[in-house]
Design a protein around this motif. Structure first.
Motif, short mmCIF file in Angstrom:
data_model
loop_
_atom_site.label_atom_id
_atom_site.label_comp_id
_atom_site.label_asym_id
_atom_site.label_seq_id
_atom_site.Cartn_x
_atom_site.Cartn_y
_atom_site.Cartn_z
N GLN A 68 -61.31 23.53 -19.42
CA GLN A 68 -61.92 22.59 -18.25
C GLN A 68 -60.64 21.72 -17.92
N SER A 76 -59.58 18.43 -4.43
CA SER A 76 -60.96 18.41 -4.81
C SER A 76 -61.29 19.49 -5.56
N ARG A 77 -62.10 19.10 -6.69
CA ARG A 77 -62.40 20.26 -7.70
C ARG A 77 -63.55 21.23 -7.06
N PHE A 83 -59.24 23.86 -8.34
CA PHE A 83 -58.93 22.83 -7.18
C PHE A 83 -58.76 23.52 -5.75
N GLY A 111 -59.36 16.52 -14.62
CA GLY A 111 -59.36 15.77 -13.18
C GLY A 111 -58.32 15.25 -12.85
N ASP A 112 -57.55 14.44 -13.68
CA ASP A 112 -56.56 13.40 -13.30
C ASP A 112 -55.14 14.02 -13.49
#
Length: 599
Positions: free
Chosen positions: A153, A190-191, A197, A156-157
């Protein structure tokens, strides 16, 4: 056609001797005596620094490290300052860092040796770069989906700082007509799923080149922290050091740094990993120094920028405050280190001498606005244009030998040369995205680098499959960048390009301009100009404007006293160009003699 003198006198490459430490008695100290431990989770910063400080105080001859893997946290990294007649032997250990601060600082040391160790960034704490694959592109180019196959995964950052085209088969930097772009073009991110993304674009019309299946090196760090900062050392030797990765340059040399060497050093990806990068910027970056260095038997690869960059910084444009005082904009203290007593030479907009040199009597910095005020000892004549280019003659990073190195698979140039009195010989250049060797000088809004190159020999090098992205028209490129374009002033003088083998270049083999007394001879050129011609639709982000001006396999323009002789060209595949082209509107006194295989 006039005759060009066949001048073999290069003025002599200077002797670059580096003194070894002198020792009246030999005292060895171990970092283990100060609590260093090769254990996961243990920070060795204090133990190493205490050992270093002890060696400095007691004038110890050598600091050694028992073999192991040592970790450093929270920016607590080794600093060697004002060490004299000293050696640091890493014992073939590894040093792992996880904070984006300089790994090793070596400053104001005299007659020192650093050898036998490896440094690396802790990729478990955050990758420096990732492989990104284009999965989907909107028909109107308003967005694209970027997939990261390395992760279970993706974080996200993570910062998506730049996307640099890569070959999806070899997973190395560059592919034919590949493009680069950065986060400034993104409207939103955006994911879509754990590893994908969706990136919305600010200017969709600029991204016609995007297609599913393209691969990119996505850098999350660029110039954040260097592995080694070498400042104002004398007689420094760095030997058998490996840099697997760093969030910046590998080696940076500056200040009163002179008489130093890199030998048998490597910048390579860690084996057994899926990493797409080693260091995120240059392999070795030499700037505003005093020169006299040797780089020999090294392997620099998979860098995020140039393998080797040698330059000093200029600045263009000033505003008069009074007859002795000027203000400068777009300057930074680290990039333009003006100081009391520095001699400043004023150059005209075309880089020709203005005939004015003055010493600095006062410097005042405004770091908030990236500006400074210089006061000179004597008045600056009124006829000096406010568009003049300023050279700080305190610095000269020239006088060097670059020999027996392997420069390969990096994002930009193999070697970027802005300084002279150099010898570049017996090196191997392979699959560099840009030119293998770029000789340059200029000034513009982004960069102002170089004081010109004189007395340079480039010989006996093997250049294979470089300029992968059609980056800069030629694998050996010599030119300026200025607001008004090319200059007739010969900022490059006495350059020998001889006995090199150049294989498989998509555009020109050699381009020379703004030069005099250049000798291009006895080179073997195989399969040059094998890439399709670029058009305006391909864009110019990675290279020169007006590509239609460039013709032939060898080309010279804006030059005088150039001799091109005894070069042999051979093609075994179809090519787009097959001749030597001289721009006689801008060039005089050019001789072409005994060249074979050119039409």
């Amino acid at each position: 056609m006039e005759s060009v003198k066949n001048d073999d006198n290069a003025g002599g490459v200077p002797e670059i001797s580096i003194s070894a430490p002198t020792r009246s008695g030999y005292k060895i100290v171990s970092v283990a005596d100060f609590g260093a431990r090769a254990e996961e989770g243990y920070c060795n910063g204090s133990a190493f620094q205490n050992a270093i400080d002890y060696c400095k105080q007691e004038r110890s001859s050598e600091l050694v490290v028992p073999s192991g893997v040592y970790r450093f946290y929270n920016g607590n990294h080794p600093k060697f300052e004002e060490m004299h007649d000293f050696q640091f032997d890493g014992g073939n250990s590894e040093f792992i860092f996880s904070t984006a601060e300089v790994f090793f600082i070596i400053r104001n040391c005299v007659r020192t040796i650093f050898k036998n160790f490896t440094v690396d960034w802790d990729w478990e704490s955050g990758q420096l770069a990732s492989i990104g694959l284009i999965r989907e592109v909107a028909s109107d180019r308003t967005y694209f989906d970027l997939h990261f196959p390395e992760y279970a995964q993706a974080p996200g950052d993570m910062n998506l700082r730049t996307l640099n085209a890569m070959n999806p088969l070899t997973l190395s930097a560059g592919c034919e007509l590949g493009r680069e772009f950065n986060e400034n073009h993104f409207r939103s991110v955006s994911r879509q799923d754990p590893n994908t993304f969706r990136i919305a674009l600010s200017n969709p019309e600029d991204f016609r080149f995007l297609n599913p299946g393209q691969a990119y090196i996505v850098r999350h760090y660029i110039y954040d922290a260097n592995a080694f900062e070498l400042k104002s050392n004398q007689h420094l030797q760095i030997e058998r050091i490996t840099v697997y990765s760093a969030p910046g340059h590998a080696f940076v040399a500056s200040g009163d740094q002179r008489h130093w060497a890199l030998r048998h050093c490597r910048i390579v990806k860690r084996p057994g990993t899926t990493r797409c990068i080693s260091v995120t910027a240059d392999g070795c970056h030499i700037s505003n120094s005093l020169g006299y260095f040797r780089i020999e038997n090294c392997d620099f690869s998979y860098n995020g920028d140039d393998c080797l960059n040698i330059h000093d910084n200029s600045v263009q444009g000033f505003k008069r405050i009074d007859d002795r005082t000027v203000s400068l904009n777009r300057v930074l203290a680290w990039r333009n280190p003006f100081a009391l007593g520095d001699e400043i030479e004023f150059r005209n907009e075309d880089l020709s001498p203005a005939g004015i040199k003055e010493r600095i009597a006062g410097v005042e910095w405004n770091k908030e606005h990236n500006s400074c005020t210089l006061t000179f000892e004597k008045p600056i004549p009124a006829e000096v244009s406010e568009c003049a280019i300023l050279f700080n003659r305190r610095y000269d990073s020239g006088n060097y030998i670059v020999r027996n190195n392997f420069f390969h698979h990096n994002r930009a140039r193999g070697i970027l040369l802005h300084s002279g009195n150099g010898l570049v010989e017996n090196n191997h250049f392979f699959m560099n995205q840009g030119s293998a060797i770029q000789i340059e000088c200029g000034s513009e809004s982004r960069w102002s680098e170089g004081f010109g190159v004189s007395n340079l020999r480039i010989r006996n090098n093997l250049i294979d499959s470089c300029d992968v992205n059609h980056w800069n028209m030629a694998v050996i490129y010599m030119g300026v960048y200025l607001a008004k374009g090319r200059t007739q002033y010969a900022i490059f003088d006495r350059v020998w390009i001889e006995n090199n083998t150049i294989i498989n270049c998509p555009q020109q083999a050699v381009y020379a301009s703004s030069c005099r007394r250049v000798y291009i001879r006895n080179n073997a050129i195989l399969n040059s100009n094998v890439g399709r011609l670029k058009s305006h639709a391909d864009g110019d982000e990675n290279g020169v404007l007006h590509r239609e001006y460039y013709q032939g396999s060898l080309m010279a323009s804006h030059c005088n006293e150039v001799r091109i002789e005894n070069n042999r060209r051979l093609s075994t595949v179809a090519t787009t160009e097959d001749h030597i082209y001289i721009d006689y509107e801008t060039s005089t006194n050019v001789n072409l003699l005994h060249n074979i295989g050119f039409n």
